[in-house]
Design a protein around this motif. Structure first.
Motif, PDB file in Angstrom:
ATOM      1  N   UNK A 129       0.820  -1.229   0.000  1.00  0.00           N
ATOM      2  CA  UNK A 129       0.000   0.000   0.000  1.00  0.00           C
ATOM      3  C   UNK A 129       0.850   1.274   0.000  1.00  0.00           C
ATOM      4  N   UNK A 130       2.030   1.227   0.617  1.00  0.00           N
ATOM      5  CA  UNK A 130       2.894   2.415   0.518  1.00  0.00           C
ATOM      6  C   UNK A 130       3.422   2.515  -0.920  1.00  0.00           C
ATOM      7  N   UNK A 131       3.600   1.350  -1.549  1.00  0.00           N
ATOM      8  CA  UNK A 131       4.059   1.320  -2.943  1.00  0.00           C
ATOM      9  C   UNK A 131       3.091   1.985  -3.909  1.00  0.00           C
ATOM     10  N   UNK A 132       1.847   2.151  -3.488  1.00  0.00           N
ATOM     11  CA  UNK A 132       0.885   2.847  -4.359  1.00  0.00           C
ATOM     12  C   UNK A 132       1.211   4.338  -4.469  1.00  0.00           C
ATOM     13  N   UNK A 133       1.912   4.881  -3.462  1.00  0.00           N
ATOM     14  CA  UNK A 133       2.051   6.341  -3.382  1.00  0.00           C
ATOM     15  C   UNK A 133       2.961   6.944  -4.466  1.00  0.00           C
ATOM     16  N   UNK A 134       4.184   6.411  -4.649  1.00  0.00           N
ATOM     17  CA  UNK A 134       5.019   7.029  -5.685  1.00  0.00           C
ATOM     18  C   UNK A 134       4.381   6.971  -7.077  1.00  0.00           C
ATOM     19  N   UNK A 135       3.611   5.922  -7.347  1.00  0.00           N
ATOM     20  CA  UNK A 135       3.000   5.808  -8.670  1.00  0.00           C
ATOM     21  C   UNK A 135       1.703   6.590  -8.765  1.00  0.00           C
ATOM     22  N   UNK A 136       0.977   6.647  -7.643  1.00  0.00           N
ATOM     23  CA  UNK A 136      -0.253   7.433  -7.628  1.00  0.00           C
ATOM     24  C   UNK A 136       0.039   8.877  -8.035  1.00  0.00           C
ATOM     25  N   UNK A 137       1.245   9.300  -7.709  1.00  0.00           N
ATOM     26  CA  UNK A 137       1.729  10.635  -8.054  1.00  0.00           C
ATOM     27  C   UNK A 137       1.603  10.949  -9.547  1.00  0.00           C
ATOM     28  N   UNK A 138       1.580   9.901 -10.399  1.00  0.00           N
ATOM     29  CA  UNK A 138       1.558  10.118 -11.850  1.00  0.00           C
ATOM     30  C   UNK A 138       0.223   9.803 -12.513  1.00  0.00           C
ATOM     31  N   UNK A 139      -0.769   9.393 -11.751  1.00  0.00           N
ATOM     32  CA  UNK A 139      -2.035   9.008 -12.399  1.00  0.00           C
ATOM     33  C   UNK A 139      -2.646  10.192 -13.146  1.00  0.00           C
ATOM     34  N   UNK A 140      -2.630  11.353 -12.510  1.00  0.00           N
ATOM     35  CA  UNK A 140      -3.249  12.517 -13.168  1.00  0.00           C
ATOM     36  C   UNK A 140      -2.382  13.070 -14.300  1.00  0.00           C
ATOM     37  N   UNK A 141      -1.132  12.645 -14.363  1.00  0.00           N
ATOM     38  CA  UNK A 141      -0.240  13.226 -15.378  1.00  0.00           C
ATOM     39  C   UNK A 141       0.251  12.205 -16.394  1.00  0.00           C
ATOM     40  N   UNK A 142      -0.367  11.017 -16.403  1.00  0.00           N
ATOM     41  CA  UNK A 142       0.037   9.999 -17.387  1.00  0.00           C
ATOM     42  C   UNK A 142      -0.127  10.605 -18.781  1.00  0.00           C
ATOM     43  N   UNK A 143       0.810  10.285 -19.701  1.00  0.00           N
ATOM     44  CA  UNK A 143       0.810  11.007 -20.973  1.00  0.00           C
ATOM     45  C   UNK A 143      -0.322  10.665 -21.945  1.00  0.00           C
ATOM     46  N   UNK A 144      -1.085   9.612 -21.704  1.00  0.00           N
ATOM     47  CA  UNK A 144      -2.220   9.338 -22.597  1.00  0.00           C
ATOM     48  C   UNK A 144      -3.292   8.590 -21.811  1.00  0.00           C
ATOM     49  N   UNK A 145      -4.472   8.491 -22.411  1.00  0.00           N
ATOM     50  CA  UNK A 145      -5.574   7.789 -21.752  1.00  0.00           C
ATOM     51  C   UNK A 145      -5.187   6.334 -21.502  1.00  0.00           C
ATOM     52  N   UNK A 146      -4.551   5.725 -22.507  1.00  0.00           N
ATOM     53  CA  UNK A 146      -4.164   4.316 -22.385  1.00  0.00           C
ATOM     54  C   UNK A 146      -3.191   4.114 -21.220  1.00  0.00           C
ATOM     55  N   UNK A 147      -2.225   5.013 -21.125  1.00  0.00           N
ATOM     56  CA  UNK A 147      -1.254   4.907 -20.017  1.00  0.00           C
ATOM     57  C   UNK A 147      -1.936   5.113 -18.670  1.00  0.00           C
ATOM     58  N   UNK A 148      -2.892   6.025 -18.664  1.00  0.00           N
ATOM     59  CA  UNK A 148      -3.593   6.308 -17.404  1.00  0.00           C
ATOM     60  C   UNK A 148      -4.379   5.073 -16.943  1.00  0.00           C
ATOM     61  N   UNK A 149      -5.049   4.432 -17.902  1.00  0.00           N
ATOM     62  CA  UNK A 149      -5.845   3.245 -17.570  1.00  0.00           C
ATOM     63  C   UNK A 149      -4.943   2.142 -17.020  1.00  0.00           C
ATOM     64  N   UNK A 150      -3.809   1.922 -17.688  1.00  0.00           N
ATOM     65  CA  UNK A 150      -2.896   0.854 -17.241  1.00  0.00           C
ATOM     66  C   UNK A 150      -2.328   1.169 -15.852  1.00  0.00           C
ATOM     67  N   UNK A 151      -1.964   2.435 -15.637  1.00  0.00           N
ATOM     68  CA  UNK A 151      -1.367   2.795 -14.348  1.00  0.00           C
ATOM     69  C   UNK A 151      -2.407   2.691 -13.220  1.00  0.00           C
ATOM     70  N   UNK A 152      -3.633   3.154 -13.526  1.00  0.00           N
ATOM     71  CA  UNK A 152      -4.707   3.033 -12.528  1.00  0.00           C
ATOM     72  C   UNK A 152      -4.910   1.577 -12.135  1.00  0.00           C
ATOM     73  N   UNK A 153      -4.944   0.710 -13.151  1.00  0.00           N
ATOM     74  CA  UNK A 153      -5.171  -0.718 -12.884  1.00  0.00           C
ATOM     75  C   UNK A 153      -4.049  -1.273 -12.026  1.00  0.00           C
ATOM     76  N   UNK A 154      -2.821  -0.854 -12.332  1.00  0.00           N
ATOM     77  CA  UNK A 154      -1.686  -1.370 -11.584  1.00  0.00           C
ATOM     78  C   UNK A 154      -1.757  -0.911 -10.117  1.00  0.00           C
TER      79      UNK A 154
END
Ligand code: FE2
Ligand code: FE2
Length: 318
Positions: free
Chosen positions: A49-74
């Motif tokens: 759950x702490x591992x979610x934090x560094x990546x959560x940092x990029x959900x709103x700034x993922x460079x495309x919709x596809x990347x955002x979907x994959x990162x959210x899922x991860x």
């Protein structure tokens, strides 16, 4: 219980592990086994759950919709891993509240890798490729560990980790095939994540305190150094395909051993981060505490609702 009875139970327990049978929550187990598992499994859950934090940092700034979907899922997968592992830990007789309290008070540890910042999008690629890649190597042996609930949770976790690793590597591949600036971003991320990833396997075997007992309980099947070597041997050719350079001047294929030789790991840095002085330790912990406190009203409301429903049922029955 007499000494003889305990000895007898211990023998049954050891024989079960030797036969590769699982130990289940209601089985008798030595206190040390229970404590070690609570420590390791909760540390693992906290890391998810702490591992979610560094990546959560990029959900709103993922460079495309596809990347955002994959990162959210991860990131959601990691929450799920945390939930299975907390539940599995609870079967050993400790409550979720106690586990959270250990995390929030700084008493419990989580993987130090999550105390590093994610400053560019390439970090999301590097984390998937290297951090999830290292996690898989650490976790695959746990699918056949002796404690049943842990082993079973790990089967699904490992399947999801391999998706994480691929999505990360694919981000790296795209950046490395892109503009020179993009490739440079990928190289910079590799430079920053390489050494901390090697530290994920823990101290060297001669410094590691838990190895021998953990091997016996099949909590560990290979030593830290063996796993680290496996990670390096597997990852260096992947960097070659990307066309970026692992930041280690001493890295060299050794024909004789059939492995890569590699440079010295900065263990001072490792211990600094473990002790709480990494770049983001304070920030990560504060975010967790804020989330816990901020969510209190939701938990309270859910509890009040559940109590009301239970009351109604009692009244109806009466
Ligand atoms: Fe995970
Ligand atoms: Fe993961």
């Amino acid at each position: 219980m007499s000494e003889k009875e305990i000895k007898n139970l211990e023998e049954i327990f050891e024989a079960k592990i030797a036969r590769d049978e699982k130990i289940e929550p209601k089985d008798w187990m030595p206190e040390k086994y229970r404590k070690t598992h609570i420590r390791q499994m909760s540390q693992h859950a906290h890391s998810e759950i702490v591992g979610m934090l560094p990546e959560g940092n990029w959900i709103t700034r993922a460079p495309s919709l596809r990347r955002k979907v994959a990162l959210l899922a991860k990131v959601q997968d990691e929450a799920g891993h945390g939930l299975y592992l907390y539940s599995a830990t609870e079967t050993l007789g400790i409550s979720r509240d106690e586990l959270y309290d250990q995390l929030h008070s700084g008493k419990a540890k989580y993987s130090s890798i999550f105390n590093y910042p994610t400053i560019t999008w390439a970090d999301i690629g590097a984390i998937g490729w290297l951090v999830d890649g290292a996690a898989i190597i650490n976790q695959v042996p746990l699918c056949s560990t002796s404690f049943g609930p842990y082993a079973r949770a790990m089967v699904r976790v490992c399947k999801e980790e391999s998706f994480h690793q691929r999505q990360g590597y694919e981000i790296m591949l795209t950046l490395c095939k892109g503009t020179p600036e993009q490739k440079e971003m990928a190289q910079d991320a590799l430079n920053r994540w390489w050494w901390p990833s090697l530290m994920m396997f823990g101290p060297t075997d001669d410094e590691s305190t838990h190895t021998e007992q953990s091997m016996k309980w099949k909590l560990k099947r290979k030593t830290n150094d063996e796993l680290r070597q496996q990670f390096i041997d597997q990852t260096v050719p992947q960097a070659d395909i990307l066309g970026i350079k692992v930041p280690d001047e001493d890295l060299k294929w050794n024909e004789e051993t059939g492995h890569y030789d590699f440079g010295k790991i900065n263990w001072d840095e490792f211990w600094q981060v473990v002790k709480g002085h990494g770049p983001c330790n304070k920030e990560r912990l504060q975010t967790r505490v804020d989330a816990w406190e901020g969510g209190e009203w939701v938990r309270d409301a859910a509890m009040a609702y559940a109590e009301k429903q239970a009351d109604k049922k009692v009244k109806r029955a009466g």
